[in-house]
Design a protein around this motif. Structure first.
Motif, PDB file in Angstrom:
ATOM      1  N   ASP A 279     -19.137 -20.302   1.135  1.00  0.00           N
ATOM      2  CA  ASP A 279     -17.523 -19.927   1.445  1.00  0.00           C
ATOM      3  C   ASP A 279     -16.638 -20.393   0.306  1.00  0.00           C
ATOM      4  O   ASP A 279     -15.715 -19.726   0.191  1.00  0.00           O
ATOM      5  CB  ASP A 279     -17.514 -20.618   2.849  1.00  0.00           C
ATOM      6  N   ARG A 282     -16.717 -18.424  -2.475  1.00  0.00           N
ATOM      7  CA  ARG A 282     -16.085 -16.935  -2.459  1.00  0.00           C
ATOM      8  C   ARG A 282     -14.745 -17.404  -2.798  1.00  0.00           C
ATOM      9  O   ARG A 282     -14.099 -16.551  -3.460  1.00  0.00           O
ATOM     10  CB  ARG A 282     -16.410 -16.517  -0.973  1.00  0.00           C
ATOM     11  N   ARG A 283     -14.016 -18.354  -2.241  1.00  0.00           N
ATOM     12  CA  ARG A 283     -12.724 -18.451  -2.347  1.00  0.00           C
ATOM     13  C   ARG A 283     -12.267 -18.751  -4.045  1.00  0.00           C
ATOM     14  O   ARG A 283     -11.227 -18.240  -4.452  1.00  0.00           O
ATOM     15  CB  ARG A 283     -12.330 -19.703  -1.746  1.00  0.00           C
ATOM     16  N   ASP A 369      -6.461 -22.470  16.152  1.00  0.00           N
ATOM     17  CA  ASP A 369      -5.986 -22.657  14.890  1.00  0.00           C
ATOM     18  C   ASP A 369      -5.684 -23.980  14.566  1.00  0.00           C
ATOM     19  O   ASP A 369      -5.650 -25.002  15.448  1.00  0.00           O
ATOM     20  CB  ASP A 369      -4.580 -21.903  14.835  1.00  0.00           C
ATOM     21  N   ALA A 399      -2.793 -18.177   1.744  1.00  0.00           N
ATOM     22  CA  ALA A 399      -3.484 -16.784   1.495  1.00  0.00           C
ATOM     23  C   ALA A 399      -4.986 -17.226   1.182  1.00  0.00           C
ATOM     24  O   ALA A 399      -5.813 -16.150   1.590  1.00  0.00           O
ATOM     25  CB  ALA A 399      -2.743 -16.020   0.467  1.00  0.00           C
ATOM     26  N   HIS A 401      -6.797 -19.142   2.383  1.00  0.00           N
ATOM     27  CA  HIS A 401      -7.382 -19.525   3.490  1.00  0.00           C
ATOM     28  C   HIS A 401      -7.398 -18.595   4.590  1.00  0.00           C
ATOM     29  O   HIS A 401      -7.705 -18.920   5.659  1.00  0.00           O
ATOM     30  CB  HIS A 401      -7.382 -21.182   3.765  1.00  0.00           C
ATOM     31  N   ASP A 402      -6.852 -17.546   4.404  1.00  0.00           N
ATOM     32  CA  ASP A 402      -6.604 -16.379   5.376  1.00  0.00           C
ATOM     33  C   ASP A 402      -5.752 -16.926   6.432  1.00  0.00           C
ATOM     34  O   ASP A 402      -5.713 -16.648   7.487  1.00  0.00           O
ATOM     35  CB  ASP A 402      -8.021 -16.111   6.011  1.00  0.00           C
ATOM     36  N   GLY A 403      -4.584 -17.730   6.076  1.00  0.00           N
ATOM     37  CA  GLY A 403      -3.714 -18.469   7.078  1.00  0.00           C
ATOM     38  C   GLY A 403      -2.418 -17.693   7.230  1.00  0.00           C
ATOM     39  O   GLY A 403      -2.185 -16.457   6.427  1.00  0.00           O
ATOM     40  N   GLU A 404      -1.498 -18.075   8.039  1.00  0.00           N
ATOM     41  CA  GLU A 404      -0.128 -17.395   8.133  1.00  0.00           C
ATOM     42  C   GLU A 404       0.973 -18.547   7.748  1.00  0.00           C
ATOM     43  O   GLU A 404       0.796 -19.675   8.070  1.00  0.00           O
ATOM     44  CB  GLU A 404       0.177 -17.087   9.636  1.00  0.00           C
ATOM     45  N   PHE A 421      -3.855 -22.108   9.914  1.00  0.00           N
ATOM     46  CA  PHE A 421      -5.292 -21.596   9.631  1.00  0.00           C
ATOM     47  C   PHE A 421      -6.127 -21.371  10.859  1.00  0.00           C
ATOM     48  O   PHE A 421      -6.194 -22.076  11.914  1.00  0.00           O
ATOM     49  CB  PHE A 421      -5.762 -22.671   8.825  1.00  0.00           C
ATOM     50  N   PRO A 422      -6.780 -20.364  10.681  1.00  0.00           N
ATOM     51  CA  PRO A 422      -7.804 -20.099  11.914  1.00  0.00           C
ATOM     52  C   PRO A 422      -9.054 -20.958  12.034  1.00  0.00           C
ATOM     53  O   PRO A 422      -9.605 -21.295  11.007  1.00  0.00           O
ATOM     54  CB  PRO A 422      -8.375 -18.394  11.481  1.00  0.00           C
ATOM     55  N   ALA A 425     -13.337 -20.189  11.031  1.00  0.00           N
ATOM     56  CA  ALA A 425     -13.613 -20.424  10.114  1.00  0.00           C
ATOM     57  C   ALA A 425     -13.754 -22.020   9.766  1.00  0.00           C
ATOM     58  O   ALA A 425     -14.803 -22.283   9.234  1.00  0.00           O
ATOM     59  CB  ALA A 425     -12.561 -20.144   8.805  1.00  0.00           C
TER      60      ALA A 425
END
Length: 431
Positions: A279, A282-283, A369, A399, A401-404, A421-422, A425
């Motif tokens: 993982d 991948r990042r 989260d 971005a 870590h697919d966060g907001e 962050f979700p 994951a």
């Protein structure tokens, strides 16, 4: 009224539209001049004596008015032809006076307003004016020679009649020619200033575009730099996990025959570590890899070291607090470093720009989260339409870590940075 530098400026050529207007103006002047000539003949007023034949009268009337058709495209030539035709009109006793005088004044004005060579323009205008006054003197001598003895019999006033007539003629013509001369100078100066303002506006526009390009390049460099930094940290994380997998695999090999249970435990650990490493890898593949130069070790940048950042803020004079809500869970190293960097950048921005006295850092472990929330009470500064360079780095980490991310001034004052962050994951990655 003008300087040497002004004389070097050249007024642009008239536009096609202006040239068309001049052509129609010249033709209209010819028609009005011919109408004025016809009226003068019908009134029988011939101030210069017997008029020549009609064809010659028409010829000189056209000669004195038609050059206005190219008065802005060829101002020198137009003024010279009009001046010569004007004197000829009077020498040949053509009775048309009104349009001829107006055409001469317009030609002189246009030469002053549109003359390409300023020095030549002044010389030509002064030459024409001197020639006109010379002609006035010559015509006055002829007038005096034919003046009857009782010409001023009914004159009244303190001045001699002849002197009053001379002063009146010189004063009136001086006003006419002076107005045409200085009106042309004023129009030329206005055109020069307008051109300078237009040039300055274009220069400012070019500088503004260059500044925008520089800002865009700076933002791009900031993005690249932050991605390089993140990639270095992720590389170290992946390298750590791979090293752990090697150690666990060696341990599994040693106990595989003697203790199968320990071997299964080691294999499970290898599996979990491999998932985490994949993982993280991948990042990392989405970023450029390079060695950073900030001098801070990755293992010192994590959630566990946030108290150091808050302590530094206190040392800088802020009333800073760090609060943790919810039950803390183990975070992947890359995410832990991302949280640390976000708080670090937010604290730095507060110290640099906000002029704040209070700083509140909160870490929330929610059901789905993990949230980072940093607020201050300083000025509600706005870094720009696309965010400052520090916010660019924060945005890149969120971005990755697919966060907001939410960042901006608050209605009640101060500035706030909040990243979420979700948790799903996190559950998969936590060892």
């Amino acid at each position: 009224m003008s300087s040497a530098n002004d004389d070097q400026w050249r007024r642009p050529e008239p536009t096609p539209r202006q040239q068309r207007i001049d052509i129609w103006t010249g033709l209209a002047a010819v028609l009005v001049g011919l109408a004025s000539l016809a009226l003068a003949n019908n009134t029988g007023y011939f101030p210069y004596g017997a008029a020549p034949a009609w064809p010659e009268q028409v010829l000189w009337t056209v000669a004195v008015t038609l050059p206005l058709a190219w008065r802005r495209s060829r101002p020198e030539l137009s003024a010279l032809i009009v001046a010569a035709a004007f004197i000829t009109v009077q020498v040949r006793a053509v009775p048309e006076l009104q349009l001829s005088t107006i055409a001469l004044l317009v030609a002189l004005y246009t030469l002053g307003a549109w003359g390409r060579d300023r020095r030549r323009s002044r010389r030509l205008r002064l030459t024409v004016i001197v020639a006109m006054f010379g002609w006035i003197c010559v015509s006055y001598l002829g007038f005096l020679a034919e003046l009857p003895a009782d010409a001023f019999a009914e004159a009244t006033g303190p001045l001699p009649p002849l002197l009053a007539n001379i002063v009146y003629t010189l004063l009136a013509n001086g006003l006419y020619f002076g107005f045409a001369y200085f009106a042309g100078e004023t129009a030329w100066v206005a055109a020069r200033r307008e051109d300078q303002l237009r040039t300055q506006a274009e220069l400012l526009r070019s500088q503004a575009e260059e500044l925008q390009r520089s800002q865009a390049e700076a933002r791009e460099r900031a993005v690249v730099g932050e991605r390089l930094r993140i990639a270095r940290e992720l590389h170290d994380v992946v390298a750590h996990h791979v090293s752990v997998m090697g150690v666990q695999a060696a341990a599994c090999r040693r106990v595989l025959d003697r203790d199968p249970d320990k071997a299964r435990t080691a294999l499970a650990a290898i599996e979990q570590t491999a998932r985490t490493a994949i993982d993280e890898l991948r990042r990392m593949l989405g970023l450029l890899r390079a060695v950073g130069t900030d001098g801070e070790r990755p293992d010192s940048a994590g959630v566990a070291h946030l108290d150091r950042l808050v302590a530094r803020a206190r040392e800088a004079g802020l009333t800073a607090t760090l609060s943790v809500y919810g039950d803390p869970v183990p975070l992947p190293e890359s995410l832990s470093q991302a949280v640390y960097r976000i708080v670090q950048e937010a604290v730095t921005n507060t110290l640099k720009h906000a002029g704040a006295s209070l700083l509140d850092v909160r870490i929330r472990y929610l059901a789905s989260d993990v949230e980072v929330d940093v607020k201050d009470d300083g000025r509600a500064h706005t870094p720009g339409a696309t965010g400052g360079l520090g916010l660019i780095g924060i945005r890149e980490r969120v971005a990755a870590h697919d966060g907001e991310l939410e960042a901006g001034p608050q209605p009640t004052g101060g500035f706030r940075v909040r990243a979420r962050f979700p948790r799903p994951a996190l559950v998969e990655q936590a060892a």
